[in-house]
Scaffold this active site. Structure first.
Site, PDB file in Angstrom:
ATOM      1  N   ASP A   1       0.695  -1.157  -0.022  1.00 51.05           N
ATOM      2  CA  ASP A   1      -0.072  -0.060  -0.002  1.00 51.05           C
ATOM      3  C   ASP A   1       0.619   1.405  -0.027  1.00 51.05           C
ATOM      4  O   ASP A   1       0.351   2.424  -0.127  1.00 51.05           O
ATOM      5  CB  ASP A   1      -0.886   0.062   1.264  1.00 51.05           C
ATOM      6  CG  ASP A   1      -1.748  -1.181   1.383  1.00 51.05           C
ATOM      7  OD1 ASP A   1      -2.238  -1.810   0.262  1.00 51.05           O
ATOM      8  OD2 ASP A   1      -2.069  -1.549   2.545  1.00 51.05           O
TER       9      ASP A   1
ATOM     10  N   ARG B   1     -17.586  -3.779 -17.776  1.00 55.12           N
ATOM     11  CA  ARG B   1     -16.857  -4.936 -17.275  1.00 55.12           C
ATOM     12  C   ARG B   1     -16.138  -4.533 -16.139  1.00 55.12           C
ATOM     13  O   ARG B   1     -15.563  -3.707 -16.105  1.00 55.12           O
ATOM     14  CB  ARG B   1     -16.000  -5.845 -18.055  1.00 55.12           C
ATOM     15  CG  ARG B   1     -16.993  -6.271 -19.447  1.00 55.12           C
ATOM     16  CD  ARG B   1     -18.016  -7.574 -19.027  1.00 55.12           C
ATOM     17  NE  ARG B   1     -18.472  -8.257 -20.068  1.00 55.12           N
ATOM     18  CZ  ARG B   1     -19.735  -7.648 -20.588  1.00 55.12           C
ATOM     19  NH1 ARG B   1     -20.369  -6.848 -20.144  1.00 55.12           N
ATOM     20  NH2 ARG B   1     -20.327  -8.313 -21.553  1.00 55.12           N
TER      21      ARG B   1
HETATM   22  O1  F6P Z   1      -2.192  -4.209   3.315  1.00 57.74           O
HETATM   23  C1  F6P Z   1      -2.174  -4.775   2.267  1.00 57.74           C
HETATM   24  C2  F6P Z   1      -3.552  -5.266   1.811  1.00 57.74           C
HETATM   25  O2  F6P Z   1      -3.273  -6.018   0.606  1.00 57.74           O
HETATM   26  C3  F6P Z   1      -4.292  -4.114   1.429  1.00 57.74           C
HETATM   27  O3  F6P Z   1      -4.154  -3.632   0.262  1.00 57.74           O
HETATM   28  C4  F6P Z   1      -5.642  -4.659   1.514  1.00 57.74           C
HETATM   29  O4  F6P Z   1      -6.628  -3.955   1.864  1.00 57.74           O
HETATM   30  C5  F6P Z   1      -5.507  -5.932   2.745  1.00 57.74           C
HETATM   31  O5  F6P Z   1      -4.044  -5.884   2.880  1.00 57.74           O
HETATM   32  C6  F6P Z   1      -6.082  -6.999   2.443  1.00 57.74           C
HETATM   33  O6  F6P Z   1      -6.010  -7.848   3.488  1.00 57.74           O
HETATM   34  P1  F6P Z   1      -6.416  -9.447   3.715  1.00 57.74           P
HETATM   35  O7  F6P Z   1      -4.958  -9.961   2.999  1.00 57.74           O
HETATM   36  O8  F6P Z   1      -6.125  -9.660   5.256  1.00 57.74           O
HETATM   37  O9  F6P Z   1      -7.466  -9.785   2.915  1.00 57.74           O
END
Ligand code: F6P
Length: 373
Positions: A135, A289
């Site tokens: 992120d 889509r």
């Molecule tokens: O923080 C990394 C991340 O991939 C975010 O982009 C996303 O919101 C979250 O983790 C998803 O978390 P999880 O893998 O627990 O579903």
């Protein structure tokens, strides 16, 4: 006596974690003669004393591997679920730390991990942290490892979606991860040439998005790529959430909890990417889509840039321990690094500043950011 250090990885996995583990381990062994252990599955493994010895053999061949050889978890050190009861387990974690005679624990993770590490530091555990997350939202660091690889993946996806959107005269709405920060969406939108990029930092109006797409259609481009960050919200919801945050500031503790839960529920009910696509179809008359990239963005081989970053920060973490400098995050700064006290990092998030050059560039190129500018 030989010094020993521990390593753990926590939060969502991201490419570059193994490169960092390898760099910490190799530099600790080669430059200082220390021994190194890893705790499995994040802070839970520290609590349960589940350990793996990170010797030369264990560290060999992992530079290019995605994920984390240690495993990871999203536990909170002071509120961990133990058979249905939430407990502060920092005392038990400290016991494990001392049982292994460790000099320091290196915690590799994103925003949540920085908070957990500070909480352990506050009860006397010498910690050093590194910033990892796709992120790119860890406060105080130029970059977090994992971001560059995920940016590559999202950009390549947009590249691939272009030719099919073009051929069918369609709108393709692509949802991109990034939690509550727009780095991945804006970066891949710029790199892949998206026509619209909706990010959490700029609340969007469907009217503005539809008008940009209709305008493109009118000028001979009856297809569009709309990159949507998973945390993007429309103008109405953004204003409701802002109002709740203001109310929370003056509220009593119990009311604050209620308002926080209300904010979470409202956010969870935000317009979905599928609904954005349906709405755009109605407003523009173009077929639409949806592609949700999801965890594809977290997988696979780390890019060279992420490997170099993770390796540089990993070796610097070992030097920090050698210099008895604890309670710090090793942040990236330019080609190098700097140490930041954890209490300056934990609990803060690096979102895209509204005056960031990427935003200005997107506007210059006519990429619609969902507002009325
Ligand atoms: O923080 C990394 C991340 O991939 C975010 O982009 C996303 O919101 C979250 O983790 C998803 O978390 P999880 O893998 O627990 O579903």
């Amino acid at each position: 006596m030989t010094k020993s250090i521990g390593i753990l990885t926590a939060g969502g996995d991201s490419p570059g974690l193994n490169a960092a583990i390898r760099a910490i381990g190799k530099s600790a062994i080669r430059s200082h003669g220390w021994s190194v252990i890893g705790f499995r599955d994040g802070f839970r493994g520290l609590m349960q004393d589940r350990v793996i010895r990170l010797n030369g053999e264990a560290l060999s061949g992992i530079l290019t591997q995605g994920g984390t050889v240690l495993g990871t978890g999203r536990d909170k050190v002071d509120a961990i679920d133990i058979g249905g009861t939430t407990m502060d387990m920092r005392g038990v974690m400290l016991e494990t730390f001392h049982a292994h005679n460790l000099t320091a624990l290196v915690c590799l993770g994103g925003g949540g991990t920085q908070k957990n590490a500070l909480k352990l530091h506050n009860v006397g555990m010498p910690v050093v942290t590194l910033p990892k997350t796709i992120d790119n939202d860890v406060y105080g660091t130029d970059r977090s490892f994992g971001f560059d690889t995920a940016l590559d993946i999202a950009t390549e996806a947009i590249d691939r979606l272009h030719s099919t959107a073009h051929s069918h005269h369609r709108i393709i709405v692509v949802e991109i991860m990034g939690h509550n920060a727009g780095w991945l969406t804006l970066g891949s939108g710029l790199g892949g040439g998206a026509d619209v990029a909706l990010i959490p930092e700029i609340p969007y109006s469907m009217e503005a998005v539809a008008s940009a797409i209709t305008h493109r259609k009118g000028s001979g481009s009856p297809f569009s790529i709309v990159a949507v960050a998973e945390g993007a919200v429309d103008i109405e919801l953004a204003s409701q959430l802002r109002e709740l945050r203001v109310q929370r500031k003056d509220a009593k503790a119990s009311e604050r909890v209620r308002l926080k839960a209300l904010g979470k529920a409202l956010f969870a009910g935000r317009t979905s990417t599928l609904d954005i696509a349906k709405d755009l179809e109605v407003r523009t008359g173009l077929e639409s889509r949806v592609t949700i990239l999801g965890h594809v963005q977290r997988g696979g081989t780390p890019s060279p840039s992420d490997r170099i970053l993770a390796t540089t920060l990993g070796a610097a973490a070992t030097r920090s321990i050698a210099n008895d400098k604890f309670g710090v995050m090793i942040a990236s700064k330019g080609d190098g690094y700097r140490s930041l006290p954890l209490d300056k990092v934990a609990g803060r998030r690096k979102t895209v500043p509204l005056d960031h050059p990427w935003i200005e560039t997107a506007r210059n190129l006519g990429i619609c950011l969902g507002d009325h500018q």
